[in-house]
Design a protein around this motif. Structure first.
Motif, mmCIF file in Angstrom:
data_model
loop_
_atom_site.group_PDB
_atom_site.id
_atom_site.type_symbol
_atom_site.label_atom_id
_atom_site.label_comp_id
_atom_site.label_asym_id
_atom_site.label_seq_id
_atom_site.Cartn_x
_atom_site.Cartn_y
_atom_site.Cartn_z
ATOM 1 N N LYS A 76 0.846 -1.202 0.000
ATOM 2 C CA LYS A 76 0.000 0.000 0.000
ATOM 3 C C LYS A 76 0.877 1.246 0.000
ATOM 4 O O LYS A 76 2.019 1.223 0.454
ATOM 5 C CB LYS A 76 -0.878 0.033 1.249
ATOM 6 C CG LYS A 76 -1.860 -1.101 1.343
ATOM 7 C CD LYS A 76 -2.673 -0.977 2.606
ATOM 8 C CE LYS A 76 -3.661 -2.120 2.721
ATOM 9 N NZ LYS A 76 -4.435 -2.044 3.946
ATOM 10 N N LEU A 77 0.312 2.350 -0.518
ATOM 11 C CA LEU A 77 0.979 3.638 -0.414
ATOM 12 C C LEU A 77 0.870 4.076 1.049
ATOM 13 O O LEU A 77 -0.229 4.143 1.595
ATOM 14 C CB LEU A 77 0.298 4.680 -1.298
ATOM 15 C CG LEU A 77 0.163 4.353 -2.781
ATOM 16 C CD1 LEU A 77 -0.587 5.476 -3.491
ATOM 17 C CD2 LEU A 77 1.517 4.154 -3.404
ATOM 18 N N ALA A 78 1.993 4.345 1.676
ATOM 19 C CA ALA A 78 1.994 4.702 3.093
ATOM 20 C C ALA A 78 2.632 6.071 3.294
ATOM 21 O O ALA A 78 3.710 6.351 2.767
ATOM 22 C CB ALA A 78 2.741 3.652 3.903
ATOM 23 N N VAL A 79 1.976 6.921 4.053
ATOM 24 C CA VAL A 79 2.455 8.277 4.327
ATOM 25 C C VAL A 79 3.683 8.237 5.231
ATOM 26 O O VAL A 79 3.679 7.558 6.259
ATOM 27 C CB VAL A 79 1.348 9.118 5.002
ATOM 28 C CG1 VAL A 79 1.900 10.436 5.502
ATOM 29 C CG2 VAL A 79 0.201 9.345 4.050
ATOM 30 N N ASP A 80 4.726 8.971 4.822
ATOM 31 C CA ASP A 80 5.884 9.184 5.689
ATOM 32 C C ASP A 80 5.705 10.504 6.438
ATOM 33 O O ASP A 80 5.852 10.558 7.642
ATOM 34 C CB ASP A 80 7.188 9.218 4.885
ATOM 35 C CG ASP A 80 7.559 7.853 4.330
ATOM 36 O OD1 ASP A 80 7.360 6.849 5.035
ATOM 37 O OD2 ASP A 80 8.037 7.795 3.190
ATOM 38 N N HIS A 81 5.391 11.558 5.679
ATOM 39 C CA HIS A 81 5.209 12.898 6.263
ATOM 40 C C HIS A 81 4.156 13.658 5.467
ATOM 41 O O HIS A 81 3.998 13.428 4.272
ATOM 42 C CB HIS A 81 6.511 13.706 6.222
ATOM 43 C CG HIS A 81 7.628 13.084 6.980
ATOM 44 N ND1 HIS A 81 7.690 13.073 8.340
ATOM 45 C CD2 HIS A 81 8.729 12.432 6.564
ATOM 46 C CE1 HIS A 81 8.780 12.445 8.728
ATOM 47 N NE2 HIS A 81 9.427 12.040 7.662
ATOM 48 N N ILE A 82 3.490 14.575 6.140
ATOM 49 C CA ILE A 82 2.565 15.498 5.482
ATOM 50 C C ILE A 82 2.959 16.900 5.917
ATOM 51 O O ILE A 82 3.113 17.168 7.101
ATOM 52 C CB ILE A 82 1.094 15.251 5.878
ATOM 53 C CG1 ILE A 82 0.671 13.828 5.531
ATOM 54 C CG2 ILE A 82 0.180 16.255 5.182
ATOM 55 C CD1 ILE A 82 -0.727 13.477 5.996
ATOM 56 N N ILE A 83 3.117 17.779 4.932
ATOM 57 C CA ILE A 83 3.480 19.172 5.204
ATOM 58 C C ILE A 83 2.482 20.065 4.479
ATOM 59 O O ILE A 83 2.231 19.874 3.284
ATOM 60 C CB ILE A 83 4.905 19.486 4.718
ATOM 61 C CG1 ILE A 83 5.914 18.545 5.373
ATOM 62 C CG2 ILE A 83 5.256 20.943 4.981
ATOM 63 C CD1 ILE A 83 7.284 18.597 4.752
ATOM 64 N N ALA A 84 1.925 21.015 5.193
ATOM 65 C CA ALA A 84 0.996 21.964 4.573
ATOM 66 C C ALA A 84 1.755 22.830 3.581
ATOM 67 O O ALA A 84 2.838 23.323 3.884
ATOM 68 C CB ALA A 84 0.338 22.832 5.637
ATOM 69 N N CYS A 85 1.197 23.010 2.392
ATOM 70 C CA CYS A 85 1.855 23.844 1.383
ATOM 71 C C CYS A 85 1.936 25.304 1.822
ATOM 72 O O CYS A 85 2.785 26.039 1.331
ATOM 73 C CB CYS A 85 1.137 23.729 0.038
ATOM 74 S SG CYS A 85 1.504 22.180 -0.802
ATOM 75 N N SER A 86 1.097 25.699 2.761
ATOM 76 C CA SER A 86 1.178 27.072 3.255
ATOM 77 C C SER A 86 2.470 27.339 4.003
ATOM 78 O O SER A 86 2.916 28.475 4.103
ATOM 79 C CB SER A 86 -0.019 27.375 4.174
ATOM 80 O OG SER A 86 -0.004 26.506 5.293
#
Length: 93
Positions: A76-86
């Motif tokens: 599965k595609l698994a998230v490593d990090h999420i960063i707001a584009c703002s």
């Protein structure tokens, strides 16, 4: 350790994650939904990412434009990090 051995180790350290599928891949998009119970992040384009058990959605919500780094985990595609584009000026438009 001689110079050739160090060079081989450095090359292996760079190539091994790529061969094993652990290299993070960047993706930019808009969040459609975050389902903390199902542990998934659904993007507007329909891509579904699995979330780690320790992931907390924090301030992310539907409609946020984000930069997601991901890798493959158990097929599965698994998230490593999420960063707001703002807060990430390098997010493409």
């Amino acid at each position: 350790m001689n110079m050739h051995a160090r060079h081989r180790i450095m090359i292996l350290a760079v190539i091994a994650p790529l061969l094993c599928g652990f290299a993070p891949n960047p993706a930019v998009g808009t969040i459609r939904a975050i389902d903390p119970v199902a542990r998934v992040l659904i993007m507007e384009d329909g891509t579904i990412y699995a979330l780690r058990p320790d992931f907390t959605p924090g301030d992310f919500k539907a409609g946020d434009r984000v930069l997601v780094t991901w890798g493959m985990s158990h097929g599965k595609l698994a998230v490593d990090h999420i960063i707001a584009c703002s807060v990430q000026p390098s997010c493409p438009p």
